[in-house]
Design a protein around this motif. Sequence first.
Motif, short mmCIF file in Angstrom:
data_model
loop_
_atom_site.label_atom_id
_atom_site.label_comp_id
_atom_site.label_asym_id
_atom_site.label_seq_id
_atom_site.Cartn_x
_atom_site.Cartn_y
_atom_site.Cartn_z
N THR A 44 0.84 -1.21 0.00
CA THR A 44 0.00 0.00 0.00
C THR A 44 0.86 1.25 0.00
O THR A 44 0.56 2.22 -0.70
CB THR A 44 -0.95 0.00 1.21
OG1 THR A 44 -1.47 -1.31 1.38
CG2 THR A 44 -2.09 0.96 1.01
N ILE A 45 1.95 1.23 0.76
CA ILE A 45 2.85 2.39 0.76
C ILE A 45 3.51 2.55 -0.61
O ILE A 45 3.59 3.64 -1.16
CB ILE A 45 3.92 2.25 1.87
CG1 ILE A 45 3.28 2.47 3.24
CG2 ILE A 45 5.07 3.25 1.65
CD1 ILE A 45 4.21 2.23 4.40
N ALA A 46 3.93 1.43 -1.17
CA ALA A 46 4.70 1.50 -2.41
C ALA A 46 3.85 1.82 -3.63
O ALA A 46 4.33 2.42 -4.58
CB ALA A 46 5.46 0.19 -2.64
N THR A 47 2.59 1.41 -3.59
CA THR A 47 1.79 1.59 -4.81
C THR A 47 0.59 2.52 -4.61
O THR A 47 -0.10 2.83 -5.57
CB THR A 47 1.25 0.24 -5.32
OG1 THR A 47 0.31 -0.27 -4.36
CG2 THR A 47 2.36 -0.78 -5.52
N ASN A 48 0.31 2.90 -3.38
CA ASN A 48 -0.90 3.70 -3.08
C ASN A 48 -2.14 3.02 -3.62
O ASN A 48 -3.06 3.68 -4.11
CB ASN A 48 -0.80 5.10 -3.68
CG ASN A 48 0.03 6.02 -2.83
OD1 ASN A 48 0.29 5.72 -1.67
ND2 ASN A 48 0.47 7.13 -3.39
N SER A 49 -2.13 1.71 -3.57
CA SER A 49 -3.28 0.97 -4.09
C SER A 49 -3.51 -0.25 -3.20
O SER A 49 -2.63 -0.64 -2.44
CB SER A 49 -3.01 0.52 -5.52
OG SER A 49 -2.11 -0.58 -5.49
N PRO A 50 -4.69 -0.86 -3.32
CA PRO A 50 -4.94 -2.05 -2.50
C PRO A 50 -4.38 -3.33 -3.12
O PRO A 50 -4.91 -4.40 -2.92
CB PRO A 50 -6.48 -2.10 -2.41
CG PRO A 50 -7.01 -1.11 -3.37
CD PRO A 50 -5.89 -0.45 -4.08
N SER A 51 -3.33 -3.22 -3.92
CA SER A 51 -2.79 -4.38 -4.64
C SER A 51 -2.33 -5.49 -3.70
O SER A 51 -2.24 -6.65 -4.10
CB SER A 51 -1.63 -3.94 -5.52
OG SER A 51 -0.64 -3.33 -4.73
N GLY A 52 -2.05 -5.13 -2.45
CA GLY A 52 -1.60 -6.14 -1.48
C GLY A 52 -2.60 -7.26 -1.31
O GLY A 52 -2.23 -8.40 -1.03
N ILE A 53 -3.87 -6.93 -1.48
CA ILE A 53 -4.91 -7.96 -1.33
C ILE A 53 -4.73 -9.03 -2.40
O ILE A 53 -4.76 -10.23 -2.12
CB ILE A 53 -6.31 -7.32 -1.41
CG1 ILE A 53 -6.53 -6.42 -0.20
CG2 ILE A 53 -7.40 -8.37 -1.51
CD1 ILE A 53 -7.79 -5.59 -0.23
N LEU A 54 -4.48 -8.58 -3.61
CA LEU A 54 -4.28 -9.51 -4.73
C LEU A 54 -3.02 -10.35 -4.52
O LEU A 54 -3.02 -11.56 -4.72
CB LEU A 54 -4.18 -8.71 -6.03
CG LEU A 54 -4.44 -9.49 -7.30
CD1 LEU A 54 -5.88 -9.96 -7.36
CD2 LEU A 54 -4.11 -8.63 -8.52
N VAL A 55 -1.97 -9.66 -4.08
CA VAL A 55 -0.69 -10.36 -3.84
C VAL A 55 -0.89 -11.47 -2.81
O VAL A 55 -0.50 -12.62 -3.00
CB VAL A 55 0.39 -9.37 -3.34
CG1 VAL A 55 1.63 -10.09 -2.86
CG2 VAL A 55 0.73 -8.36 -4.42
N MET A 56 -1.55 -11.11 -1.72
CA MET A 56 -1.69 -12.07 -0.62
C MET A 56 -2.68 -13.18 -0.96
O MET A 56 -2.51 -14.32 -0.52
CB MET A 56 -2.12 -11.31 0.63
CG MET A 56 -1.57 -11.88 1.91
SD MET A 56 0.21 -12.10 1.94
CE MET A 56 0.33 -13.82 2.40
#
Lengths: 292, 405
Positions: free
Chosen positions: B312-324
């Motif tokens: 979230t810090i690196a992309t300013n997006s909720p992409s972490g959900i997809l990664v996880m």
Amino acid sequence: MDGKIKIKGLNAAYGQNQVLFDINLEIGKGMFGLLGRNGAGKSTLMKTLVTLLPIKNGEVEICNIPISRQREIRSMVGYLPQDFNMYPNMSVEESLEYLGVLSEIKSSEIKYLTNKVLELVNLWQDRKVKVKALSGGMKRRLGIAQAIIHEPKVLIVDEPTAGLDPEERIRFRNLLADLAQDKIVILSTHIVGDIESTCNHLAVLNHGKIIFNGEVSQLIAGAKGYTYKVQIPKNRFHEYRNRYVLTAQQDLGEYIDIKLLSKGKVEEGFVPCEPNIEDGYLNLLYDVGGVK
Amino acid sequence: MRLMLLEMKRILKNPLFWISIALIFVFIYSQFGSGIDISDMDKPLPNQENYGITQTNNMSIIREKAIAQLLQEYSFNSYTTYPYGFYRQVELNDKKNLQMAKIISAISGTSIEEIQEKQKKQQSSLMNGEQIQHIIIAKAQDSISAQEFLDLMDKADELLGGGSFYSKKLIASQFGKRSKTYEEAIEDYELMINKDRVSGAYARLFCDYAGIIIGIIPIFLAVAIWFKDQRSKCQDLLFTRKTSSLKFIISRYLAMLILFSIFLIVMGSYYNIQIIKEFGLSKINPFYFYGYILIWLIPILAVLLSIGTFTTIATNSPSGILVMMTWWFLDVMNGLPGIKGGYGNSLILRHNIVGNTQIYLNNRAFIFINRGAYILFAIVILVISMSIYNLKREGKVFVRGIHKK
């Protein structure tokens, strides 16, 4: 309080796009106005002073501390951004406590300082109200409260009166003027009236360059001898508007009273008059080719 | 400390936290049940019908079962595989079918022609499947070394496009299963009583279930908490405060970690108390549950929350959900073959049984290394997050609209 803000040869850029060019300023205690049109570079300069943007080259010192010592700078600068926002579900009091802790105020002082600024900005009664329920003026007052809760030496406010009703605007200016008694307060705005009523010193930014740095009276004096009033028939208004820089107008029915700047010939009916800050500002922009 | 407490207060007011807790609770409760099953601690008696299943590394057993299965599938030219956990039926073309026949021939010492002939007969029902298998398996046992056998089976897996149980990684866990003997059951029981002190055996099952659910759910909160700074447009305010990025990120991170951990401890305590009631303090170790939560589960939370923070810090997006979600899915699917005590490199360790203590003991050192590595990974991710956060504070990086003019 001692110390000044000293800016020498400052250049700043967004990536490859240079926004500030060779800025030189010295700002002392009291209220300092930074005037300029939208996009002139005011916000960039503000952000540079609060460490949100790096400097490309040049020197910036705040109260003898170089801007590179960010932690110290952050502890002595209070900042109200142009687009002030806080977590909508937090109450006014919680917001101040949270930001106060982030400013590393001692635990024993947080409550006292929160109450103090709440009273100062007249939000004590509304301290339990959630941020999302605040009016524009109240939100701006919360913005000031958070900017001064850690008792900074410098307060930087970016376009603080935009969108406020006249009453709120006056109240806000007075609040800033009070704070400027013992701080450096930099007021960035494109609203000339805000500067006129509060600042003694100002700088005018245009296309990223300082085109004026001095006292308000000097800015006004620049338009002396070029400011006139004239009453014209309404149907000649467009002709005058194309020919002169109009600084004010008043519709009188079939006629219009206009105030204008003229550096060339004086037409019949032109009555010399005392310029105000708006005349001085427009005269300055006229001189640098900013208005026609 | 004060900042961390404030962050905790914020989290406790966040509905997403309570939804996460509810989901974790429902999952564990539905799997583990309202109470512990004390029959798992019954002492095995002689002449029981069965004593459960155990895992063996005996190559003779693995070979026999694996060849039998491969022949069965070859004879119908129909193979079942699970690439990335998805079911897939594979039918080989003539060229690959011939290659498979060559592999079986190499394993069994039977000629290719003979094997192909048997496939034809099988398909035309001239000879039943068992007869074919007996003939070939009998020849297969000593024809090649164990290593050669494993290599050839791995080739068979490649031929099938991967995801079959013939791969080196899965062959032992799939074909090494066999029924426990009474003596083995007694041995396992003794280990649960003496080594696990009862508690450990239940704690592993608790961690197995809890690990699955905490391997995914907390990511939503981690992302939401960081993403809120951007959505509320208050990043500039936070960036200009005196607090260091280190203190800010660690406070927020620990606030999430501690709150989720407290819930796991509370839930673990619920079952721990039942164990104390059922077996008495003298027979059990009341601290094992907490030890397992600390070592088995906290690293999962640590990694998950650091990924949420970083992305979230690196992309300013909720992409972490997809990664996880991707990570979780692959991890859970990879863990399926060793569900009753297969540890591997997974973040989510599996041990879906009360018992199999010896497997745990054999792998204990490896588990510690695994957990330590993941904690280290989480720390590295956090350090990188701090660096990126610092760069953003100083306006040195521009991520999706921050400082946009």
